[in-house]
Design a protein around this motif. Sequence first.
Motif, PDB file in Angstrom:
ATOM      1  N   MET A 185       0.831  -1.176   0.000  1.00 14.67           N
ATOM      2  CA  MET A 185       0.000   0.000   0.000  1.00 14.67           C
ATOM      3  C   MET A 185       0.877   1.240   0.000  1.00 14.67           C
ATOM      4  SD  MET A 185      -2.222   1.076   3.319  1.00 14.67           S
ATOM      5  CE  MET A 185      -3.575   1.943   2.625  1.00 14.67           C
ATOM      6  N   LYS A 186       0.574   2.194  -0.860  1.00 15.36           N
ATOM      7  CA  LYS A 186       1.332   3.445  -0.957  1.00 15.36           C
ATOM      8  C   LYS A 186       0.558   4.561  -0.287  1.00 15.36           C
ATOM      9  CE  LYS A 186       4.207   2.977  -5.020  1.00 15.36           C
ATOM     10  NZ  LYS A 186       4.607   3.550  -6.288  1.00 15.36           N
ATOM     11  N   GLN A 187       1.284   5.372   0.486  1.00 19.23           N
ATOM     12  CA  GLN A 187       0.709   6.547   1.132  1.00 19.23           C
ATOM     13  C   GLN A 187       1.561   7.751   0.783  1.00 19.23           C
ATOM     14  OE1 GLN A 187      -2.463   5.251   2.349  1.00 19.23           O
ATOM     15  NE2 GLN A 187      -2.024   6.740   3.936  1.00 19.23           N
ATOM     16  N   LYS A 188       0.925   8.928   0.698  1.00 18.36           N
ATOM     17  CA  LYS A 188       1.649  10.169   0.407  1.00 18.36           C
ATOM     18  C   LYS A 188       1.850  10.961   1.685  1.00 18.36           C
ATOM     19  CE  LYS A 188       0.241  10.862  -4.352  1.00 18.36           C
ATOM     20  NZ  LYS A 188      -0.279  11.798  -5.331  1.00 18.36           N
ATOM     21  N   TYR A 189       3.052  11.518   1.828  1.00 17.50           N
ATOM     22  CA  TYR A 189       3.404  12.301   3.007  1.00 17.50           C
ATOM     23  C   TYR A 189       4.210  13.520   2.602  1.00 17.50           C
ATOM     24  CZ  TYR A 189       2.132   8.038   5.464  1.00 17.50           C
ATOM     25  OH  TYR A 189       1.446   6.952   5.925  1.00 17.50           O
ATOM     26  N   GLN A 190       4.329  14.445   3.529  1.00 20.19           N
ATOM     27  CA  GLN A 190       5.210  15.597   3.397  1.00 20.19           C
ATOM     28  C   GLN A 190       6.205  15.509   4.546  1.00 20.19           C
ATOM     29  OE1 GLN A 190       5.501  18.145   1.154  1.00 20.19           O
ATOM     30  NE2 GLN A 190       7.241  18.862   2.346  1.00 20.19           N
ATOM     31  N   ILE A 191       7.494  15.561   4.232  1.00 19.07           N
ATOM     32  CA  ILE A 191       8.514  15.576   5.271  1.00 19.07           C
ATOM     33  C   ILE A 191       9.174  16.955   5.255  1.00 19.07           C
ATOM     34  CG2 ILE A 191      10.658  14.581   6.153  1.00 19.07           C
ATOM     35  CD1 ILE A 191       9.824  11.913   4.927  1.00 19.07           C
ATOM     36  N   ASP A 192       8.999  17.691   6.340  1.00 17.35           N
ATOM     37  CA  ASP A 192       9.626  19.005   6.468  1.00 17.35           C
ATOM     38  C   ASP A 192      11.036  18.830   7.015  1.00 17.35           C
ATOM     39  OD1 ASP A 192       7.360  20.413   5.571  1.00 17.35           O
ATOM     40  OD2 ASP A 192       6.463  20.300   7.561  1.00 17.35           O
ATOM     41  N   GLY A 193      11.949  19.640   6.505  1.00 14.82           N
ATOM     42  CA  GLY A 193      13.345  19.569   6.934  1.00 14.82           C
ATOM     43  C   GLY A 193      14.253  19.051   5.836  1.00 14.82           C
ATOM     44  N   ILE A 194      13.669  18.547   4.745  1.00  9.50           N
ATOM     45  CA  ILE A 194      14.445  18.050   3.605  1.00  9.50           C
ATOM     46  C   ILE A 194      14.950  19.257   2.812  1.00  9.50           C
ATOM     47  CG2 ILE A 194      14.336  16.764   1.422  1.00  9.50           C
ATOM     48  CD1 ILE A 194      13.819  14.771   3.512  1.00  9.50           C
ATOM     49  N   SER A 195      16.274  19.330   2.615  1.00 11.81           N
ATOM     50  CA  SER A 195      16.798  20.471   1.868  1.00 11.81           C
ATOM     51  C   SER A 195      17.805  20.090   0.787  1.00 11.81           C
ATOM     52  CB  SER A 195      17.439  21.480   2.831  1.00 11.81           C
ATOM     53  OG  SER A 195      18.492  20.864   3.533  1.00 11.81           O
ATOM     54  N   CYS A 196      18.273  18.831   0.804  1.00  8.16           N
ATOM     55  CA  CYS A 196      19.283  18.441  -0.193  1.00  8.16           C
ATOM     56  C   CYS A 196      19.242  16.924  -0.412  1.00  8.16           C
ATOM     57  CB  CYS A 196      20.674  18.862   0.271  1.00  8.16           C
ATOM     58  SG  CYS A 196      21.211  17.996   1.772  1.00  8.16           S
ATOM     59  N   SER A 197      20.022  16.462  -1.370  1.00  6.60           N
ATOM     60  CA  SER A 197      20.039  15.018  -1.661  1.00  6.60           C
ATOM     61  C   SER A 197      20.624  14.219  -0.498  1.00  6.60           C
ATOM     62  CB  SER A 197      20.813  14.746  -2.954  1.00  6.60           C
ATOM     63  OG  SER A 197      22.133  15.227  -2.843  1.00  6.60           O
ATOM     64  N   GLY A 198      21.479  14.835   0.311  1.00  8.58           N
ATOM     65  CA  GLY A 198      22.003  14.156   1.502  1.00  8.58           C
ATOM     66  C   GLY A 198      20.901  13.876   2.507  1.00  8.58           C
ATOM     67  N   CYS A 199      20.004  14.858   2.679  1.00  6.92           N
ATOM     68  CA  CYS A 199      18.838  14.679   3.561  1.00  6.92           C
ATOM     69  C   CYS A 199      17.974  13.537   3.049  1.00  6.92           C
ATOM     70  CB  CYS A 199      17.974  15.940   3.591  1.00  6.92           C
ATOM     71  SG  CYS A 199      18.739  17.407   4.257  1.00  6.92           S
ATOM     72  N   VAL A 200      17.735  13.536   1.752  1.00 10.05           N
ATOM     73  CA  VAL A 200      16.907  12.497   1.136  1.00 10.05           C
ATOM     74  C   VAL A 200      17.495  11.119   1.438  1.00 10.05           C
ATOM     75  CG1 VAL A 200      16.157  11.506  -1.063  1.00 10.05           C
ATOM     76  CG2 VAL A 200      15.956  13.969  -0.679  1.00 10.05           C
ATOM     77  N   ALA A 201      18.791  10.967   1.253  1.00 10.61           N
ATOM     78  CA  ALA A 201      19.451   9.671   1.467  1.00 10.61           C
ATOM     79  C   ALA A 201      19.345   9.231   2.928  1.00 10.61           C
ATOM     80  CB  ALA A 201      20.914   9.753   1.037  1.00 10.61           C
ATOM     81  N   MET A 202      19.579  10.152   3.873  1.00  7.73           N
ATOM     82  CA  MET A 202      19.511   9.808   5.300  1.00  7.73           C
ATOM     83  C   MET A 202      18.106   9.423   5.721  1.00  7.73           C
ATOM     84  SD  MET A 202      21.846  12.236   7.734  1.00  7.73           S
ATOM     85  CE  MET A 202      20.755  13.617   7.464  1.00  7.73           C
ATOM     86  N   VAL A 203      17.128  10.220   5.298  1.00  4.16           N
ATOM     87  CA  VAL A 203      15.738   9.962   5.686  1.00  4.16           C
ATOM     88  C   VAL A 203      15.253   8.660   5.053  1.00  4.16           C
ATOM     89  CG1 VAL A 203      13.366  10.825   5.489  1.00  4.16           C
ATOM     90  CG2 VAL A 203      15.215  12.383   6.157  1.00  4.16           C
ATOM     91  N   LYS A 204      15.583   8.440   3.799  1.00  2.00           N
ATOM     92  CA  LYS A 204      15.201   7.204   3.098  1.00  2.00           C
ATOM     93  C   LYS A 204      15.750   5.982   3.835  1.00  2.00           C
ATOM     94  CE  LYS A 204      15.909   4.944  -1.426  1.00  2.00           C
ATOM     95  NZ  LYS A 204      14.561   4.477  -1.691  1.00  2.00           N
ATOM     96  N   LYS A 205      17.033   6.027   4.187  1.00  2.00           N
ATOM     97  CA  LYS A 205      17.674   4.911   4.889  1.00  2.00           C
ATOM     98  C   LYS A 205      17.011   4.663   6.246  1.00  2.00           C
ATOM     99  CE  LYS A 205      22.165   3.321   6.526  1.00  2.00           C
ATOM    100  NZ  LYS A 205      23.583   3.644   6.686  1.00  2.00           N
ATOM    101  N   THR A 206      16.709   5.743   6.961  1.00  4.28           N
ATOM    102  CA  THR A 206      16.079   5.626   8.280  1.00  4.28           C
ATOM    103  C   THR A 206      14.681   5.040   8.173  1.00  4.28           C
ATOM    104  OG1 THR A 206      17.384   7.477   9.107  1.00  4.28           O
ATOM    105  CG2 THR A 206      15.382   6.925  10.340  1.00  4.28           C
ATOM    106  N   LEU A 207      13.875   5.532   7.233  1.00  2.00           N
ATOM    107  CA  LEU A 207      12.518   5.001   7.067  1.00  2.00           C
ATOM    108  C   LEU A 207      12.543   3.547   6.626  1.00  2.00           C
ATOM    109  CD1 LEU A 207      10.704   8.031   5.397  1.00  2.00           C
ATOM    110  CD2 LEU A 207      10.297   7.134   7.697  1.00  2.00           C
ATOM    111  N   GLU A 208      13.398   3.221   5.668  1.00  2.00           N
ATOM    112  CA  GLU A 208      13.438   1.853   5.142  1.00  2.00           C
ATOM    113  C   GLU A 208      14.017   0.852   6.141  1.00  2.00           C
ATOM    114  OE1 GLU A 208      15.292   2.232   1.266  1.00  2.00           O
ATOM    115  OE2 GLU A 208      13.390   2.837   0.351  1.00  2.00           O
ATOM    116  N   ALA A 209      14.570   1.334   7.250  1.00  2.00           N
ATOM    117  CA  ALA A 209      15.044   0.436   8.308  1.00  2.00           C
ATOM    118  C   ALA A 209      13.874  -0.168   9.088  1.00  2.00           C
ATOM    119  CB  ALA A 209      15.980   1.185   9.258  1.00  2.00           C
ATOM    120  N   HIS A 210      12.689   0.442   8.975  1.00  3.85           N
ATOM    121  CA  HIS A 210      11.490  -0.081   9.654  1.00  3.85           C
ATOM    122  C   HIS A 210      11.040  -1.353   8.933  1.00  3.85           C
ATOM    123  CE1 HIS A 210       7.472  -0.462  11.246  1.00  3.85           C
ATOM    124  NE2 HIS A 210       7.770   0.453  12.163  1.00  3.85           N
ATOM    125  N   PRO A 211      10.754  -2.419   9.684  1.00  2.37           N
ATOM    126  CA  PRO A 211      10.389  -3.703   9.040  1.00  2.37           C
ATOM    127  C   PRO A 211       9.123  -3.668   8.192  1.00  2.37           C
ATOM    128  CG  PRO A 211      10.124  -3.821  11.433  1.00  2.37           C
ATOM    129  CD  PRO A 211      10.804  -2.513  11.132  1.00  2.37           C
TER     130      PRO A 211
END
Length: 72
Positions: free
Chosen positions: A1-27
């Motif tokens: 199931m896909k859900q849409k969200y807004q993440i505030d605090g994202i400002s660069c591709s480094g932020c994207v990579a860190m947040v992506k890795k952190t979220l995808e760590a959830h089982p």
Amino acid sequence: MKQKYQIDGISCSGCVAMVKKTLEAHPDIEKAEIFLAPKGATLITMKETLSVDELQKQLNALEGYTITEINL
């Protein structure tokens, strides 16, 4: 199931990579797609539906990011 969200605090591709890795760590998160245009727009594919609070808890491992659901 896909859900849409807004993440505030994202400002660069480094932020994207860190947040992506952190979220995808959830089982229960299969994939997180985070975009810089529009800034912070996020699509999360989940095995089980997670609440915004559960997603925020996962993000709290990093400082400065808040997630909100986008209702269509």
